[in-house]
Structure formats: structure tokens, C-alpha cells
Design an enzyme around this catalytic site. Sequence first.
Site, mmCIF file in Angstrom:
data_model
loop_
_atom_site.group_PDB
_atom_site.id
_atom_site.type_symbol
_atom_site.label_atom_id
_atom_site.label_comp_id
_atom_site.label_asym_id
_atom_site.label_seq_id
_atom_site.Cartn_x
_atom_site.Cartn_y
_atom_site.Cartn_z
ATOM 1 N N ASP A 180 0.844 -1.198 0.000
ATOM 2 C CA ASP A 180 0.000 0.000 0.000
ATOM 3 C C ASP A 180 0.877 1.245 0.000
ATOM 4 O OD1 ASP A 180 -2.342 1.807 0.707
ATOM 5 O OD2 ASP A 180 -3.274 -0.161 0.922
ATOM 6 N N HIS A 210 -4.459 6.570 2.242
ATOM 7 C CA HIS A 210 -4.908 5.201 2.001
ATOM 8 C C HIS A 210 -4.137 4.195 2.846
ATOM 9 C CE1 HIS A 210 -5.848 1.514 -0.341
ATOM 10 N NE2 HIS A 210 -6.990 2.151 -0.557
ATOM 11 N N ALA A 306 -6.873 -8.820 -7.772
ATOM 12 C CA ALA A 306 -7.946 -9.647 -7.203
ATOM 13 C C ALA A 306 -8.429 -10.715 -8.176
ATOM 14 C CB ALA A 306 -9.111 -8.759 -6.776
ATOM 15 N N TYR A 308 -6.691 -12.532 -10.258
ATOM 16 C CA TYR A 308 -5.775 -13.646 -10.518
ATOM 17 C C TYR A 308 -6.227 -14.907 -9.786
ATOM 18 C CZ TYR A 308 -2.347 -10.534 -12.703
ATOM 19 O OH TYR A 308 -1.706 -9.651 -13.541
ATOM 20 N N VAL A 311 -6.203 -15.773 -5.674
ATOM 21 C CA VAL A 311 -6.288 -14.576 -4.831
ATOM 22 C C VAL A 311 -7.672 -14.510 -4.195
ATOM 23 C CG1 VAL A 311 -6.238 -12.048 -4.808
ATOM 24 C CG2 VAL A 311 -4.590 -13.324 -6.205
ATOM 25 N N SER A 358 -11.362 -1.338 -0.837
ATOM 26 C CA SER A 358 -10.075 -1.288 -0.126
ATOM 27 C C SER A 358 -10.230 -1.547 1.357
ATOM 28 C CB SER A 358 -9.435 0.101 -0.278
ATOM 29 O OG SER A 358 -8.673 0.216 -1.442
#
Length: 420
Positions: A180, A210, A306, A308, A311, A358
Site C-alpha cells: 500500500d 490510504h 484480485a 488472478y 487470490v 479497499s
Amino acid sequence: MKNRRRKSWVLAALALTALAAKADALPLGLPGPNLPNLPAGSVIGRAGDAVDSTLATVRRDLAGRPVVSSARFDRDPNGARVVRHEVLAVAPTDQSLAIAQAQGFEVLRTDTLGALGLTVVVLRAPSDSTDALKTLRAADPSGTYEYDHIYDPSGDIANASAAQTHAAPALKSGTVGIVDGGIDRKHSVFADANIVTFNAVSKTDVPSAHGTAVASLLVGNRGAAPDAKLYAADVFGGEPNGGSAAAIVRGLAWLAQNEVPVINVSLSGPQNAVVGAAVKALVARGFVIVAAVGNDGPAVPVTYPAAYDGVVAVTSVDNAHRIQIDANRGPAVMFAAFGVGVRAAKPGGGYATLTGTSFAAPIVAANLASLIARPNVAAAAAARKRLEDLALDLGAPGRDPVYGYGFLAAPGSETQTAVR
């Protein structure tokens, strides 16, 4: 007198415009003037120790990057931003590098990522990244070359009528990682937190909204795993090119080197061969990657990483278990968690109300961290199955493209023994 004064102002304005245009013409990622090593966004103008750094006043995005013109990036054929004049080579042979150099490419950096079993070489392209990559792939069809795509946070500050807060959870140990932006470790929410950091981009630590929020939702004093040890890879580093595929892979390799079993990636972007290779290597070694599905709307498929295989893709709901209105959807969605109107720490102190996939992903990451003591393929599979059984089914019966297997709360309803 008025005319002379007006002429002076015009000349000064023209001079400043010329300087700004010259600076903006420098491609990001390419060598510029030999300037002092100042923090990103600082103003050159120091006299001894009287340094007037404008780091705190530079306009930055949620990831801590200085806001710059989109014209300073190249674009791939789908319009996604990529680092200007850069191409990535995966495990190139000496012959491949010789071919690249014959085409005018220059080796900028070689990352030997032993923890992932990968070598990534960053090449400086002689022209626009799109044209250069096409040329290189044609000249060396046996090589693996890719854009250095830019990834973005999967959340934003929003006005919400009610903010979610977590009850004191039961998780009292464990290890979790994040890829991040920088964290404001001076925030009171982290007073008792155990955080280890790594900057994959620069030597300058720039706290981001974030990264601070995601970290607080995990190991803050009211987070989902306040006593867990957090390994935080800053892949933005306060730089305009922060969040690149190369930086993300460096962050993942550092987490793998430290054997962090569960890795939260609340970022989204396009499919990328280099990031995909890193994810595949991690999953094969028993690491669990938790990623946000994205906030581009219900008609848009789940973004990467996400999407893939292997995951854990997480979507977001509000306190009534209603899906976040702009959450991406698709068969890759695995779980849902609170991510609408959540209360999280912000840099400089205080809290903000946030919405985005997130901010749902850390809850699922905390659940997995409570179940996995170390990277292990069998333990990872058992933990995912455990959460499938615990999830509150929402929407269509069984797994669906909106909620996945269903809703997961913070790991506070029961004490779970680590799968070993």
C-alpha cells in the site's frame, strides 16, 4: 510607471511558465538534473539549515503521490497508465538483453527477487512505451516483456451517514502484511502497534491517507487485528510513478522474504505479466493474497490483482449488508465485508469516513491471519475453506458474482486456533 510594472509582471510570468514547461517535459522515471536529494514535492531553495520543505503542502492523492498531469504517463492499448519510457523484462537471458540493447533499450535496474524465484529487469525505452514494447516483442518473441503499469487504491473518502467501527476482536497474535502507501506511524491509533516497514520506491517516507487507513483497520487499536505484527510495504513512496508493477513486485518479494503468510493488497489495476508471475509464485508457496475487487461499477469485472487465480477477492457492503453501489462484480468475488462508511485513521491525527472495497479487504485478511501461522499450501486451503463455512450467505444461494460466498465480520466472535 504602470506599463513598466505590468511589463515586469508579464516577463516574470513568462519565465516561470517556461521553467514549468521545461520541468514538465522531463519524462517520469528518466534521469533529470543533478539536484539535491530532497523529499518528493520539496522546493529547491535552502540556505544552510533553513530548509523550507513544502512536503506537507504538496497536493497529493490518497496514495501519497504528487498530483501531476496524466500527460506525463504513457498509455497501453487499453488506455491504462504506464510509466513513461519504461518496459519490464521477466527473467531475460543475456541474449535477450543484447537484443534489447541493440534496439536502443538501456538497463535501468535489475531486481533479483529470490523469495519469488523471479528476476525483473527495468528497461529504459528509446520511445513511447507502447511502440517500444511492440518493437521489442517482435525482435525477441521468445522473451517476456511487459508495461510497467500504474495501480491505484481501491477506496476513497466519502460522506456517509453512519460510520462502522469494529468491536474489540479476539485475535491476539498473528502476522499480516500490506502492499500500500506510506503509514502515519505517529498517529495515536498505532501507539501499541507492532509495525515493520519497507519502502520499495524511495528513501522518503510520505504518509498516505490510504495506507494509514488500511493499516489502522488492521492493527490500529480498534482494528480487526490490533495485536498482530504488521509488515507494511510502501509501493508508492510519495513519487508520481508510485504504485507501478515493478514496485508492487518488489514489495511482494520483501513480504515473501519475511514469510508473511497473509498479504492485503487494496489496490487495483490492469492485468500485468510481471505482477501475475509474482502472485502465481506466492500462491504456489502457500502465501495468501487478499485483494479488493475495485470500485468501477457493477458492470465492470473484478480488477487485478484480485482477479488472478488463487487470490481472495473481497467486495464491500454497508451495515445492512447491501452491496457497495460501485463495487466491481464477477465470478472472482470470494467474500464481502464492511467497507461502506467505515471510520479509519487519517494522516496527521483524527479519523475519516471512508468507502471502498479497499477497506473491506483488511477484515478478511485479519480472519485469514488468525488461521494461518506461516506460509503453507495446505494451511492456506484449510483457512479459505473455514471462511467459506463461516460466511453469511447473501444474495443468490451459494457463491455468486456479487457477494461471493458471503459476508465476514472481524474475527471477534470466536477464538480460532491457527492451522499449522
